[in-house]
Design an enzyme around this catalytic site. Structure first.
Site, PDB file in Angstrom:
ATOM      1  N   PHE A  14       0.796  -1.215   0.000  1.00  0.00           N
ATOM      2  CA  PHE A  14       0.000   0.000   0.000  1.00  0.00           C
ATOM      3  C   PHE A  14       0.835   1.275   0.000  1.00  0.00           C
ATOM      4  O   PHE A  14       0.376   2.300  -0.498  1.00  0.00           O
ATOM      5  CB  PHE A  14      -1.014  -0.010   1.134  1.00  0.00           C
ATOM      6  CG  PHE A  14      -2.156  -0.932   0.835  1.00  0.00           C
ATOM      7  CD1 PHE A  14      -3.155  -0.556  -0.043  1.00  0.00           C
ATOM      8  CD2 PHE A  14      -2.205  -2.195   1.396  1.00  0.00           C
ATOM      9  CE1 PHE A  14      -4.195  -1.415  -0.351  1.00  0.00           C
ATOM     10  CE2 PHE A  14      -3.248  -3.066   1.095  1.00  0.00           C
ATOM     11  CZ  PHE A  14      -4.243  -2.676   0.218  1.00  0.00           C
ATOM     12  N   GLU A  15       2.022   1.237   0.536  1.00  0.00           N
ATOM     13  CA  GLU A  15       2.876   2.419   0.488  1.00  0.00           C
ATOM     14  C   GLU A  15       3.553   2.534  -0.869  1.00  0.00           C
ATOM     15  O   GLU A  15       3.811   3.640  -1.338  1.00  0.00           O
ATOM     16  CB  GLU A  15       3.950   2.375   1.595  1.00  0.00           C
ATOM     17  CG  GLU A  15       3.422   2.503   3.002  1.00  0.00           C
ATOM     18  CD  GLU A  15       2.873   3.880   3.329  1.00  0.00           C
ATOM     19  OE1 GLU A  15       3.143   4.854   2.597  1.00  0.00           O
ATOM     20  OE2 GLU A  15       2.160   3.988   4.345  1.00  0.00           O
ATOM     21  N   GLY A  16       3.862   1.379  -1.491  1.00  0.00           N
ATOM     22  CA  GLY A  16       4.667   1.413  -2.701  1.00  0.00           C
ATOM     23  C   GLY A  16       6.072   1.840  -2.331  1.00  0.00           C
ATOM     24  O   GLY A  16       6.347   2.178  -1.173  1.00  0.00           O
TER      25      GLY A  16
END
Length: 149
Positions: A14-16
């Site tokens: 989700f952060e990448g």
């Protein structure tokens, strides 16, 4: 207890990962896996770059500062999945938001289903609902409930 590989994978997904600094949805300079703190004493800034190894190091070392508020504030006996979901939540929102959240209050009162549903309320950045946060909170909620095991 410490975050598991599943919990780290959730944060990574989700952060990448960006090896070049960028401004997030609310204008905060960010690098690596959502890292906003200084890197080796240097604030994240325009033009800053890091290596993949540094991004991985920041995540593995940095996540410890988000495990601590979960350990310090939760009185309910957590499963590994619940702990992972809470650390991901705290990594994204910060320790202060977690410590003052209704999610934490409901969890410590033993109201786990109500606490799980509280994840879904944290879907805004800069006052706007973001699709990425909707997805992340739904996944964190599911992990918290053990559905993604």
């Amino acid at each position: 207890m410490q975050i598991s590989n599943k919990g780290l994978d959730l944060i990574k997904e989700f952060e990448g990962c960006s090896l070049v600094a960028y401004q997030d949805a609310v204008g905060v300079w960010t690098i690596g896996y959502g890292w906003t703190n200084p890197v080796d004493g240097v604030p994240v800034h325009v033009g800053m770059t890091i290596t993949q190894a540094k991004a991985d190091e920041l995540l593995s070392e940095g996540v410890k500062q988000y495990e601590k508020p979960v350990k310090d504030n939760v009185t309910y006996a957590l499963t590994q999945y619940q702990f992972d979901a809470l650390v991901s939540f705290t990594y994204n929102l910060g320790a202060t938001n977690f410590a003052s959240s209704t999610l934490l209050k409901k969890l410590n009162a033993g109201e786990t289903q109500v606490a799980a549903d509280e994840f879904l309320r944290w879907n805004k950045a800069g006052g706007k609902v973001l699709f990425g946060l909707l997805r992340r909170r739904a996944y964190e909620r599911d992990m918290f409930l053990g559905y993604t095991a």
